[in-house]
Structures are given as structure tokens and as C-alpha cells.
Design a protein around this motif. Structure first.
Motif, PDB file in Angstrom:
ATOM      1  N   ARG A 125     -33.991  19.830 -35.623  1.00 49.37           N
ATOM      2  CA  ARG A 125     -32.763  19.947 -36.414  1.00 49.37           C
ATOM      3  C   ARG A 125     -32.571  21.352 -36.986  1.00 49.37           C
ATOM      4  NH1 ARG A 125     -34.117  14.527 -37.476  1.00 49.37           N
ATOM      5  NH2 ARG A 125     -34.997  14.976 -39.527  1.00 49.37           N
ATOM      6  N   ASN A 126     -33.679  22.083 -37.184  1.00 50.56           N
ATOM      7  CA  ASN A 126     -33.550  23.491 -37.565  1.00 50.56           C
ATOM      8  C   ASN A 126     -32.771  24.250 -36.495  1.00 50.56           C
ATOM      9  OD1 ASN A 126     -34.809  24.136 -40.109  1.00 50.56           O
ATOM     10  ND2 ASN A 126     -36.763  23.618 -39.172  1.00 50.56           N
ATOM     11  N   PHE A 127     -33.098  23.989 -35.231  1.00 50.80           N
ATOM     12  CA  PHE A 127     -32.387  24.635 -34.127  1.00 50.80           C
ATOM     13  C   PHE A 127     -30.923  24.201 -34.108  1.00 50.80           C
ATOM     14  CE2 PHE A 127     -30.665  24.466 -29.851  1.00 50.80           C
ATOM     15  CZ  PHE A 127     -30.852  25.775 -29.414  1.00 50.80           C
ATOM     16  N   PHE A 128     -30.683  22.908 -34.226  1.00 47.92           N
ATOM     17  CA  PHE A 128     -29.308  22.406 -34.170  1.00 47.92           C
ATOM     18  C   PHE A 128     -28.474  22.916 -35.351  1.00 47.92           C
ATOM     19  CE2 PHE A 128     -31.503  18.907 -31.741  1.00 47.92           C
ATOM     20  CZ  PHE A 128     -31.067  19.342 -30.504  1.00 47.92           C
ATOM     21  N   ASP A 129     -29.073  22.949 -36.520  1.00 44.45           N
ATOM     22  CA  ASP A 129     -28.357  23.465 -37.690  1.00 44.45           C
ATOM     23  C   ASP A 129     -28.033  24.949 -37.512  1.00 44.45           C
ATOM     24  OD1 ASP A 129     -28.504  20.968 -38.885  1.00 44.45           O
ATOM     25  OD2 ASP A 129     -30.144  21.522 -40.246  1.00 44.45           O
ATOM     26  N   PHE A 130     -28.993  25.703 -37.015  1.00 38.61           N
ATOM     27  CA  PHE A 130     -28.787  27.138 -36.835  1.00 38.61           C
ATOM     28  C   PHE A 130     -27.710  27.428 -35.786  1.00 38.61           C
ATOM     29  CE2 PHE A 130     -29.878  30.971 -34.349  1.00 38.61           C
ATOM     30  CZ  PHE A 130     -29.548  31.924 -35.300  1.00 38.61           C
ATOM     31  N   THR A 131     -27.773  26.741 -34.667  1.00 38.90           N
ATOM     32  CA  THR A 131     -26.840  27.028 -33.566  1.00 38.90           C
ATOM     33  C   THR A 131     -25.495  26.340 -33.720  1.00 38.90           C
ATOM     34  OG1 THR A 131     -27.674  25.180 -32.235  1.00 38.90           O
ATOM     35  CG2 THR A 131     -28.704  27.357 -31.877  1.00 38.90           C
ATOM     36  N   GLY A 132     -25.451  25.251 -34.495  1.00 39.26           N
ATOM     37  CA  GLY A 132     -24.229  24.471 -34.610  1.00 39.26           C
ATOM     38  C   GLY A 132     -24.021  23.533 -33.431  1.00 39.26           C
ATOM     39  N   ILE A 133     -25.052  23.351 -32.631  1.00 39.61           N
ATOM     40  CA  ILE A 133     -24.983  22.472 -31.452  1.00 39.61           C
ATOM     41  C   ILE A 133     -25.365  21.052 -31.861  1.00 39.61           C
ATOM     42  CG2 ILE A 133     -26.069  21.961 -29.218  1.00 39.61           C
ATOM     43  CD1 ILE A 133     -26.299  25.017 -28.824  1.00 39.61           C
ATOM     44  N   ASP A 134     -24.619  20.084 -31.375  1.00 39.51           N
ATOM     45  CA  ASP A 134     -24.905  18.678 -31.629  1.00 39.51           C
ATOM     46  C   ASP A 134     -26.059  18.223 -30.736  1.00 39.51           C
ATOM     47  OD1 ASP A 134     -24.021  15.937 -32.692  1.00 39.51           O
ATOM     48  OD2 ASP A 134     -24.019  15.661 -30.509  1.00 39.51           O
ATOM     49  N   HIS A 135     -27.025  17.515 -31.315  1.00 35.32           N
ATOM     50  CA  HIS A 135     -28.194  17.091 -30.528  1.00 35.32           C
ATOM     51  C   HIS A 135     -27.812  16.159 -29.380  1.00 35.32           C
ATOM     52  CE1 HIS A 135     -27.998  13.603 -33.247  1.00 35.32           C
ATOM     53  NE2 HIS A 135     -28.705  12.956 -32.329  1.00 35.32           N
ATOM     54  N   GLU A 136     -26.802  15.325 -29.570  1.00 36.28           N
ATOM     55  CA  GLU A 136     -26.370  14.431 -28.490  1.00 36.28           C
ATOM     56  C   GLU A 136     -25.728  15.225 -27.347  1.00 36.28           C
ATOM     57  OE1 GLU A 136     -26.976  11.279 -28.051  1.00 36.28           O
ATOM     58  OE2 GLU A 136     -27.865  10.887 -30.009  1.00 36.28           O
ATOM     59  N   ALA A 137     -25.003  16.279 -27.683  1.00 38.98           N
ATOM     60  CA  ALA A 137     -24.377  17.116 -26.654  1.00 38.98           C
ATOM     61  C   ALA A 137     -25.442  17.833 -25.829  1.00 38.98           C
ATOM     62  CB  ALA A 137     -23.423  18.123 -27.286  1.00 38.98           C
ATOM     63  N   LEU A 138     -26.473  18.355 -26.503  1.00 39.16           N
ATOM     64  CA  LEU A 138     -27.544  19.017 -25.747  1.00 39.16           C
ATOM     65  C   LEU A 138     -28.278  18.008 -24.874  1.00 39.16           C
ATOM     66  CD1 LEU A 138     -29.168  21.545 -25.054  1.00 39.16           C
ATOM     67  CD2 LEU A 138     -30.681  20.978 -26.960  1.00 39.16           C
ATOM     68  N   LEU A 139     -28.555  16.836 -25.407  1.00 40.80           N
ATOM     69  CA  LEU A 139     -29.240  15.814 -24.618  1.00 40.80           C
ATOM     70  C   LEU A 139     -28.419  15.440 -23.385  1.00 40.80           C
ATOM     71  CD1 LEU A 139     -31.708  13.995 -24.373  1.00 40.80           C
ATOM     72  CD2 LEU A 139     -30.496  12.298 -25.768  1.00 40.80           C
ATOM     73  N   ALA A 140     -27.120  15.303 -23.540  1.00 43.35           N
ATOM     74  CA  ALA A 140     -26.253  14.993 -22.392  1.00 43.35           C
ATOM     75  C   ALA A 140     -26.336  16.106 -21.344  1.00 43.35           C
ATOM     76  CB  ALA A 140     -24.812  14.802 -22.854  1.00 43.35           C
ATOM     77  N   GLU A 141     -26.397  17.356 -21.802  1.00 43.57           N
ATOM     78  CA  GLU A 141     -26.521  18.476 -20.866  1.00 43.57           C
ATOM     79  C   GLU A 141     -27.870  18.455 -20.156  1.00 43.57           C
ATOM     80  OE1 GLU A 141     -25.051  21.638 -18.730  1.00 43.57           O
ATOM     81  OE2 GLU A 141     -23.982  20.304 -20.105  1.00 43.57           O
ATOM     82  N   VAL A 142     -28.919  18.167 -20.885  1.00 45.18           N
ATOM     83  CA  VAL A 142     -30.264  18.084 -20.301  1.00 45.18           C
ATOM     84  C   VAL A 142     -30.318  16.989 -19.238  1.00 45.18           C
ATOM     85  CG1 VAL A 142     -32.653  17.396 -20.828  1.00 45.18           C
ATOM     86  CG2 VAL A 142     -31.496  19.113 -22.241  1.00 45.18           C
ATOM     87  N   LYS A 143     -29.660  15.870 -19.505  1.00 44.97           N
ATOM     88  CA  LYS A 143     -29.671  14.744 -18.567  1.00 44.97           C
ATOM     89  C   LYS A 143     -29.010  15.091 -17.237  1.00 44.97           C
ATOM     90  CE  LYS A 143     -29.976  10.972 -21.896  1.00 44.97           C
ATOM     91  NZ  LYS A 143     -29.287   9.810 -22.494  1.00 44.97           N
ATOM     92  N   LYS A 144     -28.224  16.150 -17.199  1.00 43.29           N
ATOM     93  CA  LYS A 144     -27.613  16.581 -15.938  1.00 43.29           C
ATOM     94  C   LYS A 144     -28.630  17.218 -15.000  1.00 43.29           C
ATOM     95  CE  LYS A 144     -23.063  17.461 -17.962  1.00 43.29           C
ATOM     96  NZ  LYS A 144     -22.068  18.527 -18.266  1.00 43.29           N
ATOM     97  N   GLY A 145     -29.808  17.550 -15.533  1.00 45.19           N
ATOM     98  CA  GLY A 145     -30.888  18.052 -14.683  1.00 45.19           C
ATOM     99  C   GLY A 145     -30.924  19.556 -14.484  1.00 45.19           C
ATOM    100  N   GLY A 146     -30.235  20.299 -15.311  1.00 45.90           N
ATOM    101  CA  GLY A 146     -30.207  21.747 -15.156  1.00 45.90           C
ATOM    102  C   GLY A 146     -31.531  22.413 -15.481  1.00 45.90           C
TER     103      GLY A 146
END
Length: 148
Positions: free
Chosen positions: A53-74
Motif C-alpha cells: 500500500r506504500n507503493f499504491f499510495d505513492f503512485t496513486g495506482i489502484d491495487h485492483e487495477a495493477l492486479l488486473a494488468e498482471v493477470k494479462k501476463g505481461g
């Protein structure tokens, strides 16, 4: 055989908090945990823990959005491109935040006591564990058979 593209924290720890990707410390570890979580192999590691959450708070990125991106397999590089597109943080801000997180430790007595007890249990003679990054590196090592 170890497959770093599909981390399995039931077999080996995620990368160190200190490992950097695009200047961000912790991002490689976060990606390892996200990939393992998506595959149902996160073991005792938690995606979206307080350190994440330190990373998410700093970047302003939503954890669910990053997880969805990770699930794409990049790849790490592809996800880094996505992260950069979804944060407004400058290289200087990323550098400063990374240095802070690398050295960040407990601010209060309770946190110091917790770290002291954890170090005592894992490596009682160590006097060099000062930050959360130090503690996580030690814990990962000891948890997978290393002697502290």
C-alpha cells in the motif's frame, strides 16, 4: 526448475524489497506477489499488504487495477510501462521515495519492539537489522532454510 515468470512463494521467496524496476524499489517484489496471488500460490505472502500500500499510495495506482494488468501476463518491462502511464510521479520523486522505503523503519516503540523480537527469534546476534527491508530480507532467507 525455478520459473521466475510464474513465482511460487511456496517454493522460494519473492524478490527483495531492494530490487528495483524503473527506479521503484519493491515493485519487483510486488509483481512477484501479484503473480503468485493470481495463480493461487501466494503461500504466506499477501498482495496489498501495508508495504504494498506504500507503493499504491505513492503512485496513486489502484491495487485492483495493477492486479488486473498482471493477470494479462505481461513481462516486468510491459508492466513497468503500464505503471509509468498510470502515475504522475517524476524520476526525482521515484528516487526519493525509493531511498526512503529502503531505509524506512518503525517509528515508535511498539514497532522497534516487534522488530527486536523478530530478529531475536531469527538471528539473535545480529545488530544490523534496522529497516523493514532489512527485516524482510532476513525473514525471507530464514523462512526458506537459511541460518540468520
Amino acid at each position: 526448475m525455478l520459473n521466475l515468470a510464474q513465482p511460487d512463494p511456496t517454493q522460494h521467496p519473492p524478490r527483495s524489497v531492494r530490487t528495483r524496476l524503473g527506479g521503484f524499489c519493491h515493485l519487483p517484489r510486488l509483481l512477484d506477489k501479484a503473480r503468485a496471488f493470481a495463480a493461487g500460490k501466494n503461500g504466506g505472502y499477501h498482495y496489498n499488504c501495508p508495504l504494498d500500500r506504500n507503493f499504491f499510495d505513492f503512485t496513486g495506482i489502484d491495487h485492483e487495477a495493477l492486479l488486473a494488468e498482471v493477470k494479462k501476463g505481461g513481462s516486468d518491462t510491459e508492466i513497468l510501462t503500464w505503471v509509468r502511464a498510470h502515475t504522475s510521479r517524476s524520476k526525482a520523486e521515484i528516487h526519493a521515495w525509493t531511498e526512503w522505503l529502503d531505509q524506512h523503519g518503525p517509528g515508535g516503540v511498539g514497532g522497534h519492539e516487534w522488530i527486536a523480537e523478530t530478529v531475536k527469534a531469527a538471528a539473535g546476534d545480529r545488530d544490523d537489522i534496522r529497516s523493514f527491508a532489512d527485516l524482510l530480507d532476513l525473514d525471507d532467507y530464514v523462512s526458506y532454510g537459511g541460518k540468520g
